[in-house]
Design a protein around this motif. Structure first.
Motif, PDB file in Angstrom:
ATOM      1  N   ILE A 183      26.337  66.925  40.331  1.00 50.54           N
ATOM      2  CA  ILE A 183      25.752  67.866  39.371  1.00 50.54           C
ATOM      3  C   ILE A 183      24.483  68.497  39.946  1.00 50.54           C
ATOM      4  O   ILE A 183      24.284  69.711  39.876  1.00 50.54           O
ATOM      5  CB  ILE A 183      25.476  67.172  38.015  1.00 50.54           C
ATOM      6  CG1 ILE A 183      26.820  66.857  37.340  1.00 50.54           C
ATOM      7  CG2 ILE A 183      24.589  68.038  37.116  1.00 50.54           C
ATOM      8  CD1 ILE A 183      26.709  66.121  36.018  1.00 50.54           C
ATOM      9  N   ARG A 184      23.665  67.658  40.593  1.00 50.98           N
ATOM     10  CA  ARG A 184      22.426  68.179  41.176  1.00 50.98           C
ATOM     11  C   ARG A 184      22.735  69.249  42.233  1.00 50.98           C
ATOM     12  O   ARG A 184      22.125  70.322  42.249  1.00 50.98           O
ATOM     13  CB  ARG A 184      21.635  67.015  41.779  1.00 50.98           C
ATOM     14  CG  ARG A 184      20.262  67.369  42.270  1.00 50.98           C
ATOM     15  CD  ARG A 184      19.545  66.152  42.818  1.00 50.98           C
ATOM     16  NE  ARG A 184      20.231  65.633  44.012  1.00 50.98           N
ATOM     17  CZ  ARG A 184      19.831  64.551  44.685  1.00 50.98           C
ATOM     18  NH1 ARG A 184      18.784  63.869  44.283  1.00 50.98           N
ATOM     19  NH2 ARG A 184      20.471  64.155  45.751  1.00 50.98           N
TER      20      ARG A 184
ATOM     21  N   LYS B 117      24.286  72.481  40.619  1.00 50.65           N
ATOM     22  CA  LYS B 117      23.254  73.256  39.926  1.00 50.65           C
ATOM     23  C   LYS B 117      22.460  74.105  40.904  1.00 50.65           C
ATOM     24  O   LYS B 117      22.167  75.274  40.641  1.00 50.65           O
ATOM     25  CB  LYS B 117      22.266  72.292  39.244  1.00 50.65           C
ATOM     26  CG  LYS B 117      22.590  71.961  37.806  1.00 50.65           C
ATOM     27  CD  LYS B 117      21.527  71.013  37.323  1.00 50.65           C
ATOM     28  CE  LYS B 117      21.410  70.968  35.836  1.00 50.65           C
ATOM     29  NZ  LYS B 117      20.540  69.842  35.423  1.00 50.65           N
TER      30      LYS B 117
ATOM     31  N   HIS C 285      27.956  80.069  34.774  1.00 40.56           N
ATOM     32  CA  HIS C 285      28.888  79.010  34.395  1.00 40.56           C
ATOM     33  C   HIS C 285      29.863  78.702  35.523  1.00 40.56           C
ATOM     34  O   HIS C 285      30.370  79.602  36.185  1.00 40.56           O
ATOM     35  CB  HIS C 285      29.670  79.387  33.127  1.00 40.56           C
ATOM     36  CG  HIS C 285      30.490  78.247  32.614  1.00 40.56           C
ATOM     37  ND1 HIS C 285      31.846  78.139  32.861  1.00 40.56           N
ATOM     38  CD2 HIS C 285      30.145  77.144  31.919  1.00 40.56           C
ATOM     39  CE1 HIS C 285      32.298  77.014  32.320  1.00 40.56           C
ATOM     40  NE2 HIS C 285      31.284  76.387  31.739  1.00 40.56           N
TER      41      HIS C 285
ATOM     42  N   ALA D 199      29.389  66.101  32.753  1.00 44.57           N
ATOM     43  CA  ALA D 199      29.395  67.553  32.936  1.00 44.57           C
ATOM     44  C   ALA D 199      29.253  68.274  31.593  1.00 44.57           C
ATOM     45  O   ALA D 199      28.551  69.273  31.488  1.00 44.57           O
ATOM     46  CB  ALA D 199      30.687  67.989  33.640  1.00 44.57           C
ATOM     47  N   ASP D 200      29.886  67.732  30.543  1.00 39.56           N
ATOM     48  CA  ASP D 200      29.843  68.394  29.244  1.00 39.56           C
ATOM     49  C   ASP D 200      28.445  68.379  28.618  1.00 39.56           C
ATOM     50  O   ASP D 200      28.195  69.035  27.627  1.00 39.56           O
ATOM     51  CB  ASP D 200      30.869  67.765  28.288  1.00 39.56           C
ATOM     52  CG  ASP D 200      32.292  68.184  28.668  1.00 39.56           C
ATOM     53  OD1 ASP D 200      32.427  69.158  29.430  1.00 39.56           O
ATOM     54  OD2 ASP D 200      33.247  67.533  28.213  1.00 39.56           O
ATOM     55  N   ARG D 201      27.560  67.583  29.193  1.00 41.74           N
ATOM     56  CA  ARG D 201      26.177  67.563  28.709  1.00 41.74           C
ATOM     57  C   ARG D 201      25.309  68.646  29.352  1.00 41.74           C
ATOM     58  O   ARG D 201      24.129  68.776  29.055  1.00 41.74           O
ATOM     59  CB  ARG D 201      25.571  66.180  28.948  1.00 41.74           C
ATOM     60  CG  ARG D 201      25.924  65.234  27.840  1.00 41.74           C
ATOM     61  CD  ARG D 201      25.882  63.771  28.239  1.00 41.74           C
ATOM     62  NE  ARG D 201      26.374  62.982  27.123  1.00 41.74           N
ATOM     63  CZ  ARG D 201      27.656  62.868  26.778  1.00 41.74           C
ATOM     64  NH1 ARG D 201      28.582  63.497  27.469  1.00 41.74           N
ATOM     65  NH2 ARG D 201      28.001  62.135  25.740  1.00 41.74           N
ATOM     66  N   GLU D 202      25.913  69.403  30.273  1.00 40.27           N
ATOM     67  CA  GLU D 202      25.169  70.462  30.963  1.00 40.27           C
ATOM     68  C   GLU D 202      25.738  71.820  30.550  1.00 40.27           C
ATOM     69  O   GLU D 202      26.955  72.025  30.651  1.00 40.27           O
ATOM     70  CB  GLU D 202      25.318  70.317  32.482  1.00 40.27           C
ATOM     71  CG  GLU D 202      24.830  69.001  33.049  1.00 40.27           C
ATOM     72  CD  GLU D 202      23.319  68.972  33.202  1.00 40.27           C
ATOM     73  OE1 GLU D 202      22.704  70.063  33.223  1.00 40.27           O
ATOM     74  OE2 GLU D 202      22.771  67.856  33.296  1.00 40.27           O
ATOM     75  N   GLU D 203      24.862  72.724  30.133  1.00 42.85           N
ATOM     76  CA  GLU D 203      25.291  74.070  29.736  1.00 42.85           C
ATOM     77  C   GLU D 203      26.146  74.722  30.836  1.00 42.85           C
ATOM     78  O   GLU D 203      27.226  75.259  30.588  1.00 42.85           O
ATOM     79  CB  GLU D 203      24.034  74.919  29.467  1.00 42.85           C
ATOM     80  CG  GLU D 203      24.221  76.033  28.463  1.00 42.85           C
ATOM     81  CD  GLU D 203      24.937  75.580  27.186  1.00 42.85           C
ATOM     82  OE1 GLU D 203      25.925  76.257  26.848  1.00 42.85           O
ATOM     83  OE2 GLU D 203      24.531  74.573  26.548  1.00 42.85           O
ATOM     84  N   LEU D 204      25.669  74.627  32.062  1.00 42.11           N
ATOM     85  CA  LEU D 204      26.313  75.247  33.226  1.00 42.11           C
ATOM     86  C   LEU D 204      27.729  74.730  33.468  1.00 42.11           C
ATOM     87  O   LEU D 204      28.567  75.426  34.030  1.00 42.11           O
ATOM     88  CB  LEU D 204      25.437  74.956  34.461  1.00 42.11           C
ATOM     89  CG  LEU D 204      25.944  75.401  35.830  1.00 42.11           C
ATOM     90  CD1 LEU D 204      25.773  76.907  35.987  1.00 42.11           C
ATOM     91  CD2 LEU D 204      25.211  74.669  36.943  1.00 42.11           C
TER      92      LEU D 204
ATOM     93  N   LYS E 196      29.844  72.995  31.060  1.00 40.31           N
ATOM     94  CA  LYS E 196      30.675  72.672  29.886  1.00 40.31           C
ATOM     95  C   LYS E 196      32.138  73.012  30.167  1.00 40.31           C
ATOM     96  O   LYS E 196      32.450  74.140  30.535  1.00 40.31           O
ATOM     97  CB  LYS E 196      30.194  73.476  28.668  1.00 40.31           C
ATOM     98  CG  LYS E 196      29.131  72.744  27.909  1.00 40.31           C
ATOM     99  CD  LYS E 196      29.266  72.906  26.392  1.00 40.31           C
ATOM    100  CE  LYS E 196      28.338  71.936  25.708  1.00 40.31           C
ATOM    101  NZ  LYS E 196      26.923  72.337  25.859  1.00 40.31           N
TER     102      LYS E 196
END
Ligand SMILES: Nc1nc2c(ncn2[C@@H]2O[C@H](COP(=O)(O)OP(=O)(O)OP(=O)(O)O)[C@@H](O)[C@H]2O)c(=O)[nH]1
Ligand SMILES: [Mg+2]
Ligand SMILES: [Zn+2]
Lengths: 224, 113
Positions: free
Chosen positions: B11-12, B15, B25, B52-57, B59
């Motif tokens: 995720i890092r 992003k 997105h 992943a679903d906890r990140e806006e980018l 979802k």
């Protein structure tokens, strides 16, 4: 849906951690602090061996300990009470390993100017900690006799990243079909340079050999 | 069980790439995972869904895993063989002088945006 664009990355997930770890090692070198990352399965005798080792070395060099546990501070308290040296608890927040960033945060809580040797007791686990470089100068692991001599075959990565394998609980050898020579052979397959040191942390037998090796390592790190 | 930690690393990295490319997105992340890397693809995708679903980018963003077969090279006879079937000892010549050619990867290959 409009066109999908593909952005190529091709990058190892561990790349950032590896870079952080290298930076940490360089800093430790500059400050003359030796960081030992001690790993094993749960209950192999990390804390017991550490207490014996620290009591042999604490008059010769300045030592501090960082205990990584998923959620308790039992070991940190035990070390402090049994040796009198500074010992702090790191909580991994449920994670099965420590990475270089967590290690650095832990070191920020230790007066590094007052330490020659910092020992990190990693989370008890033979898989995950091997994947993440903590920035330690050296990785060591403890394998205890009841776990069996075939562990280097089953956990190849752990054994290939360790320069020292301490074989603990030698007192119970008569009760298990653990073959020390066979184990040495398996360790050599994974890492020809690894040193194997049999000990009994319960009585202290053999721990002097481990302590002597560690003392020499710390001296070399500071001088070279 | 270090898949969750690895998911946080992914995720890092994603992003950062998204930011550099001004992406709002991400719809898919493609990973190359070596057969002997100790990462279990099913655990990785489970952890991924949760995190992943906890990140806006990210979802609803999928995680696709390509498994890279592990291959070992033998210095004894110069041949390659499948690591998982034969392990450390070369099936061609019996040598123990062998090393892992590939199969240890944990790599982000690409993202779809
Ligand atoms: N018989 C025998 N028991 C030992 C020896 N060393 C440690 N033990 C016992 O093994 C148990 C676990 O020892 P610890 O030192 O707590 O092991 P650890 O690796 O620190 O354990 P975790 O931190 O929980 O992963 C304790 O009951 C110790 O008394 C030994 O040399 N022989
Ligand atoms: Mg302990
Ligand atoms: Zn061969």
């Amino acid at each position: 849906m409009d066109g999908v664009r593909v952005i190529e990355i091709k990058k190892s997930v561990f790349a950032d951690n590896d870079r952080d770890a290298e930076a940490l090692r360089a800093e430790l070198k500059q400050r003359g602090v030796y960081l030992l990352n001690l790993m094993s399965s749960p209950g192999s005798g990390k804390t017991t061996t550490l207490i014996r080792t620290i009591n042999l070395l604490k008059d010769k060099i300045r030592i501090a300990v960082m205990e990584a546990d998923i959620d308790s501070d039992v070991d940190a308290v035990k070390i402090r009470e049994a040796t009198g040296i500074p010992s702090i608890q790191l909580h991994t927040g449920g994670m099965c390993h420590l990475d270089a960033e967590m290690t650095r945060q832990g070191l920020d809580n230790i007066a590094l100017a007052d330490a020659d040797l910092v020992v990190l007791e990693n989370v008890g686990n033979l898989v995950c900690p091997a994947e993440f470089d903590t920035g330690a100068v050296c990785n060591a692991m403890i394998l205890s006799v009841p776990e069996g001599d075939d562990k280097p075959l089953k956990y190849p990565l752990m054994f290939s990243v360790c320069d020292v394998v301490v074989i603990n609980k030698m007192d119970v050898l008569p009760y298990f079909d653990f073959d020390l020579e066979r184990c040495r052979e398996y360790v050599r397959l994974r890492n020809p340079k690894a040193r194997v040191i049999p000990v009994c942390a319960k009585t202290g037998e053999g721990v002097d050999a481990f302590a002597a090796w560690l003392l020499e390592e710390v001296r070399k790190w500071k001088e070279e | 069980m270090h898949e969750l930690g690895i998911v946080f690393y992914i995720i890092r990295d994603v992003k950062q790439v998204a930011e550099e490319n001004h992406v709002g997105h991400v719809s898919n992340v493609v990973m190359d995972i070596g057969e002997v890397s100790t990462v279990i693809p099913e655990y990785l995708t489970d952890c991924w869904r949760w995190a992943a679903d906890r990140e806006e980018l990210l979802k609803g963003c999928g995680l696709k895993v390509n498994v890279i077969p592990a291959v070992t090279h033998c210095d004894g006879c110069g041949q390659d063989y499948g690591t998982v079937q034969h392990g450390k000892i070369c099936p061609h010549c019996g040598s123990e002088n062998t090393w892992l050619l590939r199969g240890n990867e944990v790599e982000i290959k690409e993202i779809e945006v």
